[in-house]
Scaffold this motif. Sequence first.
Motif, PDB file in Angstrom:
ATOM      1  N   LEU A 115      88.730 -26.798 -27.627  1.00  0.00           N
ATOM      2  CA  LEU A 115      88.668 -28.140 -28.207  1.00  0.00           C
ATOM      3  C   LEU A 115      88.133 -29.168 -27.223  1.00  0.00           C
ATOM      4  O   LEU A 115      87.266 -29.980 -27.554  1.00  0.00           O
ATOM      5  N   VAL A 116      88.630 -29.165 -25.988  1.00  0.00           N
ATOM      6  CA  VAL A 116      88.214 -30.163 -25.002  1.00  0.00           C
ATOM      7  C   VAL A 116      86.735 -30.018 -24.675  1.00  0.00           C
ATOM      8  O   VAL A 116      86.005 -31.015 -24.560  1.00  0.00           O
ATOM      9  N   GLU A 148      99.760 -22.378 -39.308  1.00  0.00           N
ATOM     10  CA  GLU A 148     100.510 -23.292 -40.169  1.00  0.00           C
ATOM     11  C   GLU A 148     100.301 -24.769 -39.814  1.00  0.00           C
ATOM     12  O   GLU A 148     100.359 -25.640 -40.675  1.00  0.00           O
ATOM     13  N   LEU A 149     100.068 -25.054 -38.543  1.00  0.00           N
ATOM     14  CA  LEU A 149      99.907 -26.431 -38.092  1.00  0.00           C
ATOM     15  C   LEU A 149      98.440 -26.742 -37.817  1.00  0.00           C
ATOM     16  O   LEU A 149      97.755 -25.974 -37.137  1.00  0.00           O
ATOM     17  N   HIS A 150      97.974 -27.863 -38.335  1.00  0.00           N
ATOM     18  CA  HIS A 150      96.590 -28.290 -38.134  1.00  0.00           C
ATOM     19  C   HIS A 150      96.571 -29.683 -37.528  1.00  0.00           C
ATOM     20  O   HIS A 150      97.373 -30.548 -37.911  1.00  0.00           O
ATOM     21  N   ALA A 151      95.654 -29.913 -36.599  1.00  0.00           N
ATOM     22  CA  ALA A 151      95.389 -31.249 -36.062  1.00  0.00           C
ATOM     23  C   ALA A 151      93.939 -31.584 -36.364  1.00  0.00           C
ATOM     24  O   ALA A 151      93.038 -30.780 -36.106  1.00  0.00           O
ATOM     25  N   SER A 179      95.444 -31.445 -25.402  1.00  0.00           N
ATOM     26  CA  SER A 179      95.295 -32.877 -25.651  1.00  0.00           C
ATOM     27  C   SER A 179      93.859 -33.312 -25.393  1.00  0.00           C
ATOM     28  O   SER A 179      93.191 -32.806 -24.489  1.00  0.00           O
ATOM     29  N   LEU A 180      93.394 -34.286 -26.187  1.00  0.00           N
ATOM     30  CA  LEU A 180      92.066 -34.867 -25.958  1.00  0.00           C
ATOM     31  C   LEU A 180      92.160 -36.179 -25.192  1.00  0.00           C
ATOM     32  O   LEU A 180      91.187 -36.935 -25.140  1.00  0.00           O
ATOM     33  N   PHE A 181      93.302 -36.446 -24.572  1.00  0.00           N
ATOM     34  CA  PHE A 181      93.467 -37.701 -23.833  1.00  0.00           C
ATOM     35  C   PHE A 181      92.452 -37.827 -22.701  1.00  0.00           C
ATOM     36  O   PHE A 181      91.951 -38.924 -22.424  1.00  0.00           O
ATOM     37  N   SER A 182      92.109 -36.722 -22.053  1.00  0.00           N
ATOM     38  CA  SER A 182      91.168 -36.777 -20.936  1.00  0.00           C
ATOM     39  C   SER A 182      89.750 -37.112 -21.394  1.00  0.00           C
ATOM     40  O   SER A 182      88.932 -37.601 -20.606  1.00  0.00           O
ATOM     41  N   VAL A 183      89.443 -36.856 -22.670  1.00  0.00           N
ATOM     42  CA  VAL A 183      88.116 -37.149 -23.212  1.00  0.00           C
ATOM     43  C   VAL A 183      88.123 -38.490 -23.944  1.00  0.00           C
ATOM     44  O   VAL A 183      87.229 -39.317 -23.755  1.00  0.00           O
ATOM     45  N   PHE A 202     100.894 -31.253 -27.578  1.00  0.00           N
ATOM     46  CA  PHE A 202      99.562 -31.483 -27.032  1.00  0.00           C
ATOM     47  C   PHE A 202      99.592 -31.304 -25.516  1.00  0.00           C
ATOM     48  O   PHE A 202     100.030 -32.194 -24.778  1.00  0.00           O
ATOM     49  N   ASP A 203      99.149 -30.146 -25.074  1.00  0.00           N
ATOM     50  CA  ASP A 203      99.185 -29.809 -23.650  1.00  0.00           C
ATOM     51  C   ASP A 203      98.245 -30.719 -22.862  1.00  0.00           C
ATOM     52  O   ASP A 203      97.074 -30.876 -23.221  1.00  0.00           O
ATOM     53  N   GLY A 204      98.772 -31.306 -21.780  1.00  0.00           N
ATOM     54  CA  GLY A 204      97.970 -32.194 -20.948  1.00  0.00           C
ATOM     55  C   GLY A 204      98.136 -33.657 -21.284  1.00  0.00           C
ATOM     56  O   GLY A 204      97.572 -34.516 -20.591  1.00  0.00           O
TER      57      GLY A 204
END
Length: 250
Positions: A115-116, A148-151, A179-183, A202-204
């Motif tokens: 994802l990242v 089962e879980l979608h983001a 996590s997309l926090f870094s982007v 959300f890892d990170g």
Amino acid sequence: MTFDSPDNTDNPAEHQVPEESPAQAQPKPPQDEVIGTRRGMFGVSGTGDTSGYGGLVTPVALPGGTTPPYGSWFDAFVGTLRAALVGRVIAFDTVIEKIVVFRDELTLHVKREHLVAVASALRDDSTLRFELCLGVNGVHYPDDDGRELHAVYHLKSITHGRRVRLEVSAPDADPHIPSLFSVYPTVDWHERETYDFFGILFDGHPSLTRITMPDDWRGHPQRKDYPLGGIPVEYKGARIPPPDERRTYS
């Protein structure tokens, strides 16, 4: 000017279809992917509860993958993204699980471990330039076994005036998504809200804490397996019963 004037020479380039012309080939509607059957509006069965629409029977379906050509600007976009990922030594077909064009909107289903990298390519490539993440939504499909879980992340290109979605899935047993926090630092609160209500980790993320519910709240209220009632109201000692315990008026 006569019809045999050199200015009227038939020029094939004049008849080329622009990139976003509606005359381009339109995508075939994706075949729905049925993941379950819903009985009753709120999953209630075997009771006289009138608020659950007990007679309703409907399939739970997700749009299936779309085959190219995708139409509009989508084909050029997918080709550009493919080249951008190749430049990062990432194989497009191993990163993107499926592409869905539904109601003239484009969604890329991305494997969570990539994802990242995909988001970074969308942001940084000069011909893509998706500079803004508008937020992330959580979805819970209890019958979607293993995912089962979608983001769902909504990205906006201010430069080109375009939008695209990135969708990532994770199983209930391992609800971790990078996590997309870094982007996109603007997803800080959105990822916290999605964690709070759906339990996606959300890892990170720099501070993945609850944002709406109390810190000691048990469970995640927007998951489909969360009870609709039965939550004690502590300040009065009252209790809202779950649907299968409510009084029936029929």
